[in-house]
Scaffold this active site. Sequence first.
Site, short mmCIF file in Angstrom:
data_model
loop_
_atom_site.label_atom_id
_atom_site.label_comp_id
_atom_site.label_asym_id
_atom_site.label_seq_id
_atom_site.Cartn_x
_atom_site.Cartn_y
_atom_site.Cartn_z
N MET A 178 4.53 -2.91 -1.11
CA MET A 178 3.92 -2.84 0.42
C MET A 178 3.67 -4.19 0.78
O MET A 178 4.55 -4.65 1.27
CB MET A 178 2.69 -1.94 0.25
CG MET A 178 3.08 -0.49 -0.14
SD MET A 178 1.47 0.48 -0.21
CE MET A 178 1.70 1.67 -0.76
N CYS A 179 2.48 -5.02 0.91
CA CYS A 179 2.26 -6.58 0.94
C CYS A 179 3.63 -7.42 0.82
O CYS A 179 3.56 -8.25 1.63
CB CYS A 179 0.51 -6.18 1.00
SG CYS A 179 -0.34 -5.36 1.82
N ILE A 180 3.60 -7.27 -0.30
CA ILE A 180 4.99 -8.34 -1.17
C ILE A 180 6.21 -8.21 0.00
O ILE A 180 6.59 -9.20 0.68
CB ILE A 180 4.95 -7.71 -2.05
CG1 ILE A 180 4.07 -8.43 -3.67
CG2 ILE A 180 5.86 -9.23 -3.10
CD1 ILE A 180 2.65 -9.72 -3.26
#
Length: 189
Positions: free
Chosen positions: A116-118
């Site tokens: 997700m955020c990575i």
Amino acid sequence: MTTLPDRPNTALLVIDVQNGVVAGAHNRDGVIGNINTLIGKARAEDVPVIWVQHSDDEGLERGSGNWQYVPELVRHDAEPLVHKRYGDSFEDTELEALLAGRGVGRVVVTGAQTDMCIRSTLHGALVRGYDVTLVGDAHTTEDLTAYGAPSPEQVIAHTNLYWSDQKAPGRRGGTVDTADVSFTRAEAG
């Protein structure tokens, strides 16, 4: 190699290593240990450490216990803290301004969640002109196999593989392990 002129410096990004994000994450303690090693190295080399902290209305309410960074990682007061509400750490945040002010054209990425955020931040940085190094043993994710996702080990391995040779005109990605991270511009790792 970055396409950002006059920005020869590197920064370490520590993304969303929060209680509620990594509570059930794959290899949680090992990843946090590697991030701590990188933080120590960055501080010793006077490389900016920039912390990113996610909040939302689905379990990461700002100020809650889940929202707090894990106690094993300690941010120094002088190290910037970027608050975000989207996967990409650049989206609707002051991250770009913080990096520009420090002459940063390359970011070294650590944290959670891999899928997700990575990944969002990796791509967000590359399209904004940064060289982007992913630390392959310093990011993690939770087990989402119940929803049809591959195992966390496979998500991490695949992300490391596909980021290892990412490139765009005038900039590049790459994946290295904690032991091989260099904060100098002379090395890609």
